[in-house]
Design a protein around this motif. Structure first.
Motif, PDB file in Angstrom:
ATOM      1  N   ASP B  74       0.831  -1.224   0.000  1.00  0.00           N
ATOM      2  CA  ASP B  74       0.000   0.000   0.000  1.00  0.00           C
ATOM      3  C   ASP B  74       0.857   1.263   0.000  1.00  0.00           C
ATOM      4  N   LYS B  75       2.163   1.095  -0.223  1.00  0.00           N
ATOM      5  CA  LYS B  75       3.135   2.192  -0.267  1.00  0.00           C
ATOM      6  C   LYS B  75       3.440   2.784   1.109  1.00  0.00           C
ATOM      7  N   SER B  76       2.897   2.190   2.177  1.00  0.00           N
ATOM      8  CA  SER B  76       3.252   2.645   3.522  1.00  0.00           C
ATOM      9  C   SER B  76       4.722   2.314   3.776  1.00  0.00           C
ATOM     10  N   ARG B  77       5.409   3.167   4.547  1.00  0.00           N
ATOM     11  CA  ARG B  77       6.836   3.029   4.808  1.00  0.00           C
ATOM     12  C   ARG B  77       7.048   2.787   6.306  1.00  0.00           C
ATOM     13  N   THR B  78       7.778   1.722   6.646  1.00  0.00           N
ATOM     14  CA  THR B  78       8.006   1.362   8.047  1.00  0.00           C
ATOM     15  C   THR B  78       9.498   1.161   8.277  1.00  0.00           C
ATOM     16  N   THR B  79      10.027   1.816   9.300  1.00  0.00           N
ATOM     17  CA  THR B  79      11.425   1.592   9.679  1.00  0.00           C
ATOM     18  C   THR B  79      11.519   0.263  10.415  1.00  0.00           C
ATOM     19  N   VAL B  80      12.450  -0.589   9.978  1.00  0.00           N
ATOM     20  CA  VAL B  80      12.548  -1.939  10.549  1.00  0.00           C
ATOM     21  C   VAL B  80      13.967  -2.214  11.059  1.00  0.00           C
ATOM     22  N   HIS B  81      14.023  -3.097  12.069  1.00  0.00           N
ATOM     23  CA  HIS B  81      15.277  -3.455  12.739  1.00  0.00           C
ATOM     24  C   HIS B  81      15.341  -4.964  12.948  1.00  0.00           C
ATOM     25  N   ALA B  82      16.451  -5.430  13.522  1.00  0.00           N
ATOM     26  CA  ALA B  82      16.642  -6.868  13.770  1.00  0.00           C
ATOM     27  C   ALA B  82      15.440  -7.470  14.490  1.00  0.00           C
ATOM     28  N   GLY B  83      14.962  -8.585  13.975  1.00  0.00           N
ATOM     29  CA  GLY B  83      13.823  -9.275  14.573  1.00  0.00           C
ATOM     30  C   GLY B  83      12.509  -8.966  13.885  1.00  0.00           C
ATOM     31  N   ASP B  84      12.461  -7.909  13.080  1.00  0.00           N
ATOM     32  CA  ASP B  84      11.226  -7.572  12.368  1.00  0.00           C
ATOM     33  C   ASP B  84      11.058  -8.486  11.153  1.00  0.00           C
ATOM     34  N   ILE B  85       9.793  -8.834  10.882  1.00  0.00           N
ATOM     35  CA  ILE B  85       9.414  -9.713   9.770  1.00  0.00           C
ATOM     36  C   ILE B  85       8.520  -8.898   8.844  1.00  0.00           C
ATOM     37  N   CYS B  86       8.899  -8.799   7.570  1.00  0.00           N
ATOM     38  CA  CYS B  86       8.138  -8.008   6.592  1.00  0.00           C
ATOM     39  C   CYS B  86       7.509  -8.978   5.597  1.00  0.00           C
ATOM     40  N   THR B  87       6.181  -9.091   5.622  1.00  0.00           N
ATOM     41  CA  THR B  87       5.498 -10.028   4.728  1.00  0.00           C
ATOM     42  C   THR B  87       4.597  -9.284   3.744  1.00  0.00           C
ATOM     43  N   ILE B  88       4.357  -9.920   2.611  1.00  0.00           N
ATOM     44  CA  ILE B  88       3.335  -9.471   1.663  1.00  0.00           C
ATOM     45  C   ILE B  88       2.558 -10.715   1.231  1.00  0.00           C
ATOM     46  N   ALA B  89       1.343 -10.503   0.746  1.00  0.00           N
ATOM     47  CA  ALA B  89       0.573 -11.621   0.196  1.00  0.00           C
ATOM     48  C   ALA B  89       1.089 -11.926  -1.216  1.00  0.00           C
ATOM     49  N   CYS B  90       0.834 -13.144  -1.705  1.00  0.00           N
ATOM     50  CA  CYS B  90       1.185 -13.481  -3.080  1.00  0.00           C
ATOM     51  C   CYS B  90       0.473 -12.499  -4.015  1.00  0.00           C
ATOM     52  N   GLY B  91       1.182 -12.031  -5.028  1.00  0.00           N
ATOM     53  CA  GLY B  91       0.617 -11.082  -5.976  1.00  0.00           C
ATOM     54  C   GLY B  91       0.897  -9.634  -5.645  1.00  0.00           C
ATOM     55  N   GLU B  92       1.367  -9.363  -4.427  1.00  0.00           N
ATOM     56  CA  GLU B  92       1.589  -7.979  -4.017  1.00  0.00           C
ATOM     57  C   GLU B  92       3.010  -7.485  -4.337  1.00  0.00           C
ATOM     58  N   TRP B  93       3.216  -6.190  -4.092  1.00  0.00           N
ATOM     59  CA  TRP B  93       4.476  -5.498  -4.376  1.00  0.00           C
ATOM     60  C   TRP B  93       5.169  -5.078  -3.080  1.00  0.00           C
ATOM     61  N   HIS B  94       6.496  -4.899  -3.139  1.00  0.00           N
ATOM     62  CA  HIS B  94       7.242  -4.360  -1.997  1.00  0.00           C
ATOM     63  C   HIS B  94       8.624  -3.878  -2.455  1.00  0.00           C
ATOM     64  N   SER B  95       9.274  -3.124  -1.576  1.00  0.00           N
ATOM     65  CA  SER B  95      10.686  -2.784  -1.779  1.00  0.00           C
ATOM     66  C   SER B  95      11.348  -2.598  -0.414  1.00  0.00           C
ATOM     67  N   MET B  96      12.679  -2.513  -0.405  1.00  0.00           N
ATOM     68  CA  MET B  96      13.417  -2.299   0.843  1.00  0.00           C
ATOM     69  C   MET B  96      14.552  -1.320   0.571  1.00  0.00           C
ATOM     70  N   GLU B  97      14.642  -0.289   1.424  1.00  0.00           N
ATOM     71  CA  GLU B  97      15.679   0.741   1.284  1.00  0.00           C
ATOM     72  C   GLU B  97      16.546   0.765   2.535  1.00  0.00           C
ATOM     73  N   ASN B  98      17.817   1.070   2.356  1.00  0.00           N
ATOM     74  CA  ASN B  98      18.679   1.355   3.498  1.00  0.00           C
ATOM     75  C   ASN B  98      19.042   2.835   3.436  1.00  0.00           C
ATOM     76  N   ASN B  99      18.364   3.626   4.257  1.00  0.00           N
ATOM     77  CA  ASN B  99      18.630   5.064   4.308  1.00  0.00           C
ATOM     78  C   ASN B  99      19.527   5.431   5.475  1.00  0.00           C
ATOM     79  N   SER B 100      20.174   4.422   6.087  1.00  0.00           N
ATOM     80  CA  SER B 100      21.047   4.660   7.236  1.00  0.00           C
ATOM     81  C   SER B 100      22.502   4.751   6.773  1.00  0.00           C
ATOM     82  N   GLU B 101      23.406   4.892   7.729  1.00  0.00           N
ATOM     83  CA  GLU B 101      24.843   5.010   7.425  1.00  0.00           C
ATOM     84  C   GLU B 101      25.588   3.701   7.666  1.00  0.00           C
ATOM     85  N   GLU B 102      24.838   2.616   7.991  1.00  0.00           N
ATOM     86  CA  GLU B 102      25.450   1.303   8.246  1.00  0.00           C
ATOM     87  C   GLU B 102      24.796   0.267   7.336  1.00  0.00           C
TER      88      GLU B 102
END
Lengths: 113, 113
Positions: B74-102
């Motif tokens: 749904d284009k919502s953006r969530t900051t994620v860290h160790a232990g977080d699980i990011c799922t999508i349903a089959c057929g859906e879209w996603h991306s992952m960005e690293n906007n940090s310095e590490e």
């Protein structure tokens, strides 16, 4: 969707020493019939997952932290570190021990044959 | 068997910025028809995996290190860290960005519908 599952402590898992902590990633239902377990596993110092067989499935371990001792189907023992992949064929046996003084962590995935 | 696969550098993966490094865990063949990819993925600072769709499969991300920005279907953006699980349903879209310095690291598993 972003989620963060609660850890589960397992005492003497598969007959192992002490306890291990499972951090579930996907449930069997979320694996959609392809497997039964997907989790990060933390093995504290001097604890282990006991010797066990995989019938109808297999369970690759992927080490992400610390040092473990992988016991393969032929009872050979290999010291493993981050980046090592420990596989067995369906039907075979394995175990994992932490004989170090630090936690070791791995990703475990049980996939069907 | 214990193995340690060589990393693979992917430039502009799925149209993303910069490069990511894949550390293969299992091949499609080793996934025995249940999926097509299983790897540790390292995303360097200011790099990303581009916006892409999963048709006939899905791809949960499990964060193991650093900080990422997960862009959901749904284009919502969530900051994620160790232990977080990011799922999508089959057929859906996603991306992952690293906007940090590490570096940020995650486990990616592509499993069939």
């Amino acid at each position: 969707m972003v989620k963060h599952n609660e850890p589960v402590v397992k005492e003497n898992l598969r007959g192992g020493q002490g306890h291990v902590v499972l951090y579930p990633i996907l449930t069997a239902e979320e694996l959609m019939g392809h497997g039964t377990m997907y989790a990060r596993v933390v093995i504290p110092p001097h604890c282990s997952i006991g010797w066990h067989q995989h019938v109808g499935n297999t369970e690759p371990y992927y080490i992400i932290k610390g040092e473990g001792t992988f016991v393969d189907h032929d009872k050979s023992r290999t010291t493993v570190h981050a980046g090592d992949i420990c596989t067995i064929a369906c039907g075979e046996w394995h175990s994992m021990e932490n004989n170090s003084e630090e936690d070791m962590e791995m990703i475990a995935l049980v996939i069907n044959e």
